[in-house]
Design an enzyme around this catalytic site. Structure first.
Site, short mmCIF file in Angstrom:
data_model
loop_
_atom_site.label_atom_id
_atom_site.label_comp_id
_atom_site.label_asym_id
_atom_site.label_seq_id
_atom_site.Cartn_x
_atom_site.Cartn_y
_atom_site.Cartn_z
N GLU A 329 0.85 -1.19 0.00
CA GLU A 329 0.00 0.00 0.00
C GLU A 329 0.89 1.24 0.00
O GLU A 329 1.77 1.38 0.86
CB GLU A 329 -0.90 0.03 1.24
CG GLU A 329 -2.07 -0.92 1.21
CD GLU A 329 -3.07 -0.64 2.32
OE1 GLU A 329 -4.21 -1.09 2.20
OE2 GLU A 329 -2.71 0.04 3.32
N CYS A 330 0.65 2.13 -0.93
CA CYS A 330 1.33 3.42 -1.01
C CYS A 330 2.85 3.26 -0.93
O CYS A 330 3.47 2.84 -1.89
CB CYS A 330 0.79 4.36 0.07
SG CYS A 330 1.07 6.11 -0.29
N GLY A 331 3.48 3.57 0.19
CA GLY A 331 4.92 3.41 0.29
C GLY A 331 5.37 1.99 0.04
O GLY A 331 6.42 1.75 -0.57
N MET A 334 5.31 1.49 -3.71
CA MET A 334 6.47 2.08 -4.38
C MET A 334 7.72 1.23 -4.18
O MET A 334 8.57 1.13 -5.07
CB MET A 334 6.69 3.50 -3.85
CG MET A 334 5.59 4.47 -4.27
SD MET A 334 5.91 6.17 -3.75
CE MET A 334 5.28 6.13 -2.08
N SER A 429 -1.01 -0.73 -4.68
CA SER A 429 -1.65 0.51 -5.12
C SER A 429 -1.38 1.58 -4.09
O SER A 429 -0.91 1.30 -2.98
CB SER A 429 -3.17 0.32 -5.28
OG SER A 429 -3.80 0.29 -4.02
#
Length: 441
Positions: A329-331, A334, A429
């Site tokens: 999720e998010c970080g 990435m 995501s």
């Protein structure tokens, strides 16, 4: 089930001092021997960590846009053994999105109305005197189902200033619980996503003690407690539909990966799942006996060099992903990608389980509620499930070559460009899951 009394600490706008005063009250009431259950309105994942330190127990998010009523009611159960509930609002008291979600528009006032908790307004009175009372009067009349118990005056310049401000409230019989003098030494340190995380603030314990001293001196804590009202409850709670992603969950947890909602962890454990933490920053790999690896959001962009050099973490997670699901999720998303450009413009190779490339050198704010219809399964949720959540990051997407993970819309129903992605056993995501809107059969 016990329904302890509660209060909601709110303000007319951000940066009025809600978080600082909420922490001060939690610390001061705990010092008085009270068991206080903290809550945070809205999808913030940083403030609850501070609440937990101040109160000595987990803080949970309450949200009328993203949380279903069943999950909302279940979270109120965590206060069963408490003497008092204390919820911190988000933004201004009535601020929310234009299009309602689960059962409201995400404003703090929805939570006050649903629980029956009176609101204590924190008013930044710098640059004001009697006019501050007019603000409180307007707030008291804005929604008939929300009760304003009184105010705490914040950033008071002097005793003379406090007297002038109090004069306006006395004329209209509005309770003033206290007047807190301006003290810049107690300001909480911040960075681009909000406060510096609780686990990184070495001075937090001393800061909380000083804040408790401040409100014990300047706020009538006995009157504040007396203003609390019993928690109203809806019909019998409906079990949350947010399923754990696996039976044994390898969860990345450190200063780079800490943005995970406490109610999700509690829900996973309640469903019988075991959480096995590991630290990518300490170059730890996920336990290979786990059946899923989960990388939450956080600040990987601040630690990109260390993550790129963490070979045991990288090799271990790549091996894990050959046969078992990995979700970010998010970080975390990435970090699963191919590369990340930090704020200084340097690219760091990430895990390469997804093709995502992100850039913080030319950053762009992405913020708001999201609904996601899954185009493929993720751990714990089947394809076509509809999830409610939130997005908050500054990353700019340079490349996203993999198939999309979900059709994601903002609070107004407008499709977003950030769809997440999937490749093999890896999914991710920018979307932070809060609750399930609709689970596929």
């Amino acid at each position: 089930m016990s329904n302890p009394p509660g209060l909601l600490i709110a303000a007319p706008a951000t940066r009025s001092g809600k978080t600082t005063l909420t922490l001060a009250l939690l610390a001061a009431l705990r010092r008085r021997g009270r068991v206080v259950q903290p809550y945070k309105c809205g999808p913030d994942y940083i403030d609850p960590a501070f609440h937990s330190v101040a109160a000595g127990r987990a803080s949970f998010n309450l949200d009328s846009w993203a949380l279903g009523r069943g999950q909302f009611e279940a979270l109120l159960d965590h206060a069963a053994d408490a003497d008092l509930c204390l919820a911190e609002g988000v933004m201004g008291l009535f601020d929310g999105v234009a299009t309602p979600g689960a059962w409201g528009n995400g404003c703090s006032a929805d939570i006050a109305a649903a629980t029956g908790w009176p609101v204590v307004l924190v008013l930044d009175v710098s640059g004001q005197a009697q006019s501050a009372a007019a603000v409180a009067l307007g707030f008291a009349q804005y929604r008939a189902d929300v009760t304003i118990a009184g105010v705490i005056l914040n950033k008071v310049a002097s005793e003379r200033h406090a007297a002038l401000v109090r004069d306006g409230f006395a004329r209209h019989n509005i309770t003033v619980f206290g007047a807190v003098k301006r003290d810049t030494s107690l300001t909480m340190p911040e960075r681009h996503l909000g406060l510096v995380q609780a686990q990184e603030d070495a001075a937090l314990s001393a800061r909380l003690e000083a804040l408790a001293d401040l409100v014990a001196r300047d706020v009538d804590l006995a009157a504040l407690e007396a203003a609390a009202r019993p928690t109203m409850r809806g019909s019998a709670s409906v079990a949350s539909r947010t399923s754990p992603p696996g039976q044994r969950i390898a969860l990345a947890q450190d200063a780079a990966f800490s943005f995970v909602y406490p109610h999700l962890l509690a829900g996973w454990r309640c469903a019988g799942a075991e959480i096995v933490p590991f630290s990518p920053l300490a170059d730890q790999a996920p336990d290979p006996s786990c059946d899923v690896a989960w990388l939450p959001g956080g600040y990987p962009e601040l630690h990109a060099g260390r993550l790129a050099a963490a070979s045991r973490f990288a090799d271990g997670l790549r091996d894990f992903a050959q046969n078992k699901p990995v979700h970010g999720e998010c970080g975390g998303y990435m970090t699963l990608g191919a590369g990340m450009i930090d704020a200084a413009g340097q690219r760091h190779a990430m895990l390469g389980l997804l093709g995502l490339e992100t850039d913080f050198a030319q950053r762009k704010l992405h913020l708001g509620y999201r609904s996601a219809t899954l185009l493929a399964p993720i751990p714990g949720h089947a394809a076509h499930s509809v999830l409610r959540g939130h997005e908050f990051h500054y990353a700019r997407v340079i490349a996203q070559p993999d198939p999309p993970l979900a059709a994601i819309r903002d609070a107004a129903g407008v499709p977003t460009a950030e769809t997440g992605s999937r490749r093999g056993h890896a999914t991710g995501s920018f979307f932070h899951i809060v609750d399930v809107a609709e689970e596929t059969s």
